[in-house]
Design a protein around this motif. Structure first.
Motif, mmCIF file in Angstrom:
data_model
loop_
_atom_site.group_PDB
_atom_site.id
_atom_site.type_symbol
_atom_site.label_atom_id
_atom_site.label_comp_id
_atom_site.label_asym_id
_atom_site.label_seq_id
_atom_site.Cartn_x
_atom_site.Cartn_y
_atom_site.Cartn_z
ATOM 1 N N ASP B 114 24.589 23.653 -6.633
ATOM 2 C CA ASP B 114 24.717 24.701 -7.266
ATOM 3 C C ASP B 114 25.897 24.291 -8.620
ATOM 4 O O ASP B 114 26.090 24.924 -9.397
ATOM 5 C CB ASP B 114 25.499 25.716 -6.438
ATOM 6 C CG ASP B 114 26.608 25.343 -5.421
ATOM 7 O OD1 ASP B 114 26.406 24.181 -4.957
ATOM 8 O OD2 ASP B 114 27.609 25.951 -5.607
ATOM 9 N N LYS B 115 26.707 23.199 -8.138
ATOM 10 C CA LYS B 115 27.575 22.977 -9.115
ATOM 11 C C LYS B 115 27.086 21.920 -10.147
ATOM 12 O O LYS B 115 27.794 21.526 -11.175
ATOM 13 C CB LYS B 115 28.832 22.141 -8.306
ATOM 14 C CG LYS B 115 29.693 23.123 -7.617
ATOM 15 C CD LYS B 115 30.832 22.444 -6.607
ATOM 16 C CE LYS B 115 31.742 23.419 -6.581
ATOM 17 N NZ LYS B 115 33.361 22.831 -6.595
ATOM 18 N N LEU B 116 25.949 21.511 -9.853
ATOM 19 C CA LEU B 116 25.358 20.430 -10.708
ATOM 20 C C LEU B 116 24.287 20.904 -11.539
ATOM 21 O O LEU B 116 23.517 20.026 -12.317
ATOM 22 C CB LEU B 116 24.924 19.192 -9.973
ATOM 23 C CG LEU B 116 25.736 18.523 -9.315
ATOM 24 C CD1 LEU B 116 25.308 17.279 -8.136
ATOM 25 C CD2 LEU B 116 26.591 17.897 -10.331
ATOM 26 N N ASN B 122 20.917 19.510 -18.390
ATOM 27 C CA ASN B 122 21.000 19.053 -19.685
ATOM 28 C C ASN B 122 20.477 17.418 -19.574
ATOM 29 O O ASN B 122 19.904 17.026 -20.593
ATOM 30 C CB ASN B 122 22.326 18.883 -19.782
ATOM 31 C CG ASN B 122 23.040 20.121 -20.302
ATOM 32 O OD1 ASN B 122 22.391 21.097 -20.343
ATOM 33 N ND2 ASN B 122 24.394 20.021 -20.559
ATOM 34 N N LYS B 123 20.634 16.730 -18.617
ATOM 35 C CA LYS B 123 20.243 15.358 -18.422
ATOM 36 C C LYS B 123 18.750 14.916 -18.483
ATOM 37 O O LYS B 123 18.052 14.287 -18.876
ATOM 38 C CB LYS B 123 21.100 14.690 -17.447
ATOM 39 C CG LYS B 123 22.325 14.125 -18.086
ATOM 40 C CD LYS B 123 22.625 12.941 -17.553
ATOM 41 C CE LYS B 123 23.401 11.909 -18.477
ATOM 42 N NZ LYS B 123 24.537 12.634 -18.778
ATOM 43 N N ALA B 178 21.168 16.227 -4.435
ATOM 44 C CA ALA B 178 21.851 17.402 -5.307
ATOM 45 C C ALA B 178 21.162 17.365 -6.512
ATOM 46 O O ALA B 178 20.905 18.680 -7.011
ATOM 47 C CB ALA B 178 23.192 17.142 -5.350
ATOM 48 N N LEU B 179 20.794 16.539 -7.118
ATOM 49 C CA LEU B 179 20.268 16.743 -8.620
ATOM 50 C C LEU B 179 18.742 17.323 -8.823
ATOM 51 O O LEU B 179 18.619 17.977 -9.253
ATOM 52 C CB LEU B 179 20.146 15.195 -9.461
ATOM 53 C CG LEU B 179 21.539 14.678 -9.823
ATOM 54 C CD1 LEU B 179 21.374 13.273 -10.380
ATOM 55 C CD2 LEU B 179 22.388 15.565 -10.854
ATOM 56 N N VAL D 162 34.005 18.115 -16.046
ATOM 57 C CA VAL D 162 33.159 16.918 -16.557
ATOM 58 C C VAL D 162 32.125 16.944 -15.918
ATOM 59 O O VAL D 162 30.919 16.591 -16.298
ATOM 60 C CB VAL D 162 33.911 15.702 -16.176
ATOM 61 C CG1 VAL D 162 34.048 15.556 -14.716
ATOM 62 C CG2 VAL D 162 33.487 14.407 -16.835
ATOM 63 N N THR D 163 31.859 17.980 -14.738
ATOM 64 C CA THR D 163 30.555 18.003 -13.783
ATOM 65 C C THR D 163 29.948 19.442 -14.336
ATOM 66 O O THR D 163 28.747 19.502 -14.392
ATOM 67 C CB THR D 163 30.947 17.878 -12.511
ATOM 68 O OG1 THR D 163 31.172 16.525 -12.214
ATOM 69 C CG2 THR D 163 29.435 18.143 -11.913
ATOM 70 N N GLU D 164 30.635 20.443 -14.387
ATOM 71 C CA GLU D 164 30.204 21.568 -14.461
ATOM 72 C C GLU D 164 29.703 21.930 -16.135
ATOM 73 O O GLU D 164 28.928 22.825 -16.425
ATOM 74 C CB GLU D 164 31.040 22.726 -14.023
ATOM 75 C CG GLU D 164 31.186 22.389 -12.310
ATOM 76 C CD GLU D 164 32.031 23.515 -11.738
ATOM 77 O OE1 GLU D 164 32.165 24.646 -12.063
ATOM 78 O OE2 GLU D 164 32.589 23.123 -10.585
#
Lengths: 281, 281, 281, 281
Positions: B114-116, B122-123, B178-179, D162-164
């Protein structure tokens, strides 16, 4: 005990999306759904998913176009619960624990029991009766954490709440679960409809596994423990979200109601001098 | 493919304790345990637990007295895997996902997907082939995260690793999982014995659910993908720990080995120009 | 009170590096450095930096080549302190606080007082005498946080320690500072040489600004408060590190000593029934 | 360059409180306050505090009674800046750094540079010109972090951002500062009034210490760099809050304006092909 429940959710869909809802009353041995209806306007096809791992009833709907939809759920539920005397309860050692409850013993996204080990054991480790242990930690949460709408968000976890000391029902439940697990007591998240909850909303509390039964606890003390209709259980809110959204869509409005559909309801709250716990399942 | 595996674990018990080990080779349709033996010295009774939710074989032992014990596990395993061409793979939308994999779609203790969400999308969000998507993120982890023994601890999570950019196999796997989940791809933690891992130890990597199969990925790139004996899968290391300790006991030594028991092994690694994935189950 | 102190630090330099040390006894109105010597072997040029903002004496040395160096510092210090009766102390309201102490009122890297506001005020907000307030929170830390070498690392902050309840002197100090600031009491980190500290090492504790004086507190209770030679003060360990390393170099060994150089030392500890505080500056 | 600035802040006071405001245009060698007025309605006594450590002008007011107050600040400021060519700039090694900038080299509450060391050095460490290094990291923030009102709160730090990858000007600045410090470049938080900021509000950006000058950077790219009136600098937002509230009071409304008071303004933005930086001080 018959209860009449309803939920209305309004979503705005901005791109083709999938919505998974977890708002249906659970069907279980102790909870009979006498009548229910789910209406989506405008009409959208949906399916009910079986849940192999968790006790819940998931509704999945594909929302192919930009629009606003209104989802209405209504049900009449007949609900049984048991009141169990835990006066003579002793700990179930891990060596005797049924392996089906292991998932509720380990840390999860919002319940980092691994980080609360020392805290939980220092504060509550000396209490020998496990029901009294969970009741005491529930009371500790109630008296130390301030119920404050808007003070937390979807990322807030038990590790935050134990220090920041403010939150909503979800946060109270996560902290209760994390403390139980840190004390080697399996615990799980519980969502439901709750009679006498003001303002009305979905409610969250937790169950601890004591004497081979799942016993209900609610650190918010906002509602009588015997006026609840179970929706789902899971490891924490990550498992048991009322709604999981995939795509560009937003919830615009939620209205929930939960009324007693029979008379002679006698509200039940726990009492530390009388170690009786309530189990829905 | 036949492999010979072994593990020796030495524990010092300081008070009556319970130990749950997860070091047995999994028995599955594609993995046959031809021979195995578990010896505990001095003798301690143990039981194998069934695992309703997770694929693993748990051994639970009660350790009633202060002593040092040596646990030795040996097995010969015959291991099959499939190589699947994912060239024409397209995303399985959530609307068609089997609900049994939902637990692997939600955030867990060490994989805060949820935080990533923004980072992952984006990536990697622009990559259309889902196998290539997971392979690309695996390669990104490999080239950005430094493999550094001792740089992390049992509390380190994907949220830390994505920024701190150092870790061990467990951290590489958590970040991969997580990703994937942040990209709405179910993913799960995988532990095993790995051929050609130096120094020898238990290994961790992950599986992503692609085209209705669990496909193996290993961001460490330390071992050939087809030289692995599966021990367990779970949501993350909280579910699939090699050992869960309850009581006052410490691990003093771990020795692991994994040797090929037949000839003609051809190591398999992934190649972005050739979208073939490997599935053990 | 005369004390003899020494520190020996061994560094291995692997590439041209810069090292900033903060191990010199502070020169102040109340602390006189009678003799001191700093020897670096093999010889390296170093300079002492003035510190406009913080009370410390920084030594900067350029280490141009791969080698092992040994830094030896020795001093004899004459140290005065005042014992101040705080029986009639009342809070200095922010409206009367000297703006020079504001930096010690705001959260810093390791002292996230903003996150501990509710915790600190619930637990200690009712205590009216500010000396007793800080003494009580110091005692709370002492009785709740376990002193455990190796339990924390350079990233551990007060927010972690308040829940994980284990740490070393640095963590005890950070938590004390964070709680003071959350109670609107300026507080700062204090490093020094400490008589009777076993095993010998650099020590960390904290000062709270009470009645317009900086009063010393030490939640570890490991040493008498009046046997300390001040090295530096700062917002937290980020400001007041014993050594700041720039380049590829490692500390291989640290040896510290602190001996009383005169007789008739009477150790002083605080006593809640007798509100007397000690101030070095 | 003359600018006309104003700020109106409305507070509701519910108990005797102290308010410290940091909204005055800084008086410095390069910034002349030609006219200014601060009006509080109803009348409240206030004092301006000197700031020994940080460049700011603090106004402290005691608010003894329950009421609503309106604070209006207006000023005309004449502002100079220098444009400095950094084409031939090389790193100032720590060995030559003036010790007065050390506080801006260490991690602070919202800028945990110690956790971003590997990230910053992997991504930007290879760039040799330090101006280009900071410009490149500023551009990286601009292109990777989404400017999203309401996505963060007062506890959000560089480690989160930096992560969110979402935030507001404050978060963009904190991340820029943390990355600079992780690269051993001193950096500090900068608040001001900004011409052409829509919607108007107080603005935050940062300064990096390059070639012995503080050079302005703004990862939001929302405003021309030469249309800013400096209010304050500090380590991060903990030091340089527009308002620090002590007591039970709330801000109800903020209105800010910043207009050019002369003609011929030529907006200045940085250009990676032309290494010119802007310094206000």
């Amino acid at each position: 005990m018959k209860l009449e429940i309803s939920a209305e959710l309004k979503y705005i869909i901005r791109s083709p999306s999938t919505l998974i809802l977890n708002i249906h009353a659970l069907r279980s041995q102790r909870q009979t759904v006498l009548e229910e209806a789910l209406i989506v306007e405008p009409y959208v096809k949906f399916e009910e998913l079986s849940s192999p791992y968790y006790e819940n009833r998931l509704i999945r709907m594909e929302l192919p176009q930009e629009e606003e939809i209104l989802i209405s759920y209504k049900a009449i539920v007949d609900n049984f619960y048991r009141v169990i005397d835990h006066t003579d309860l002793s700990d179930v050692p891990v060596a005797e624990l049924d392996s089906s409850v292991f998932p509720y013993l380990y840390p999860s996204r919002y319940c980092q029991s691994d980080k609360l080990y020392r805290f939980a054991n220092n504060k509550f480790g000396h209490i020998t009766n496990p029901f009294l242990k969970v009741l005491t930690l529930t009371n500790w949460i109630h008296s130390h954490v301030q119920y404050l709408s808007g003070s937390t968000n979807s990322q807030t976890s038990a590790y935050d709440t134990v220090t920041e000391l403010a939150g909503v029902c979800r946060d109270f439940a996560h902290l209760g679960i994390a403390l139980c697990r840190a004390l080697t007591i399996p615990a799980r998240y519980f969502t439901g409809y709750a009679y006498k909850l003001y303002p009305q909303d979905f409610h969250a509390c937790f169950e601890a596994y004591l004497g081979k039964e799942w016993i209900l606890f609610d650190a918010t003390k906002l509602v009588p423990l015997n006026g609840i209709v179970k929706i789902a259980t899971g490891r924490d809110a990550a498992d048991s979200a009322v709604a999981s959204l995939f795509g560009n869509l937003n919830c615009k409005d939620i209205r929930v109601s939960c009324e007693m559909a029979e008379q002679n309801f006698e509200p039940l709250y726990y009492d530390p001098s009388n170690l009786k716990g309530l189990s829905y399942l």
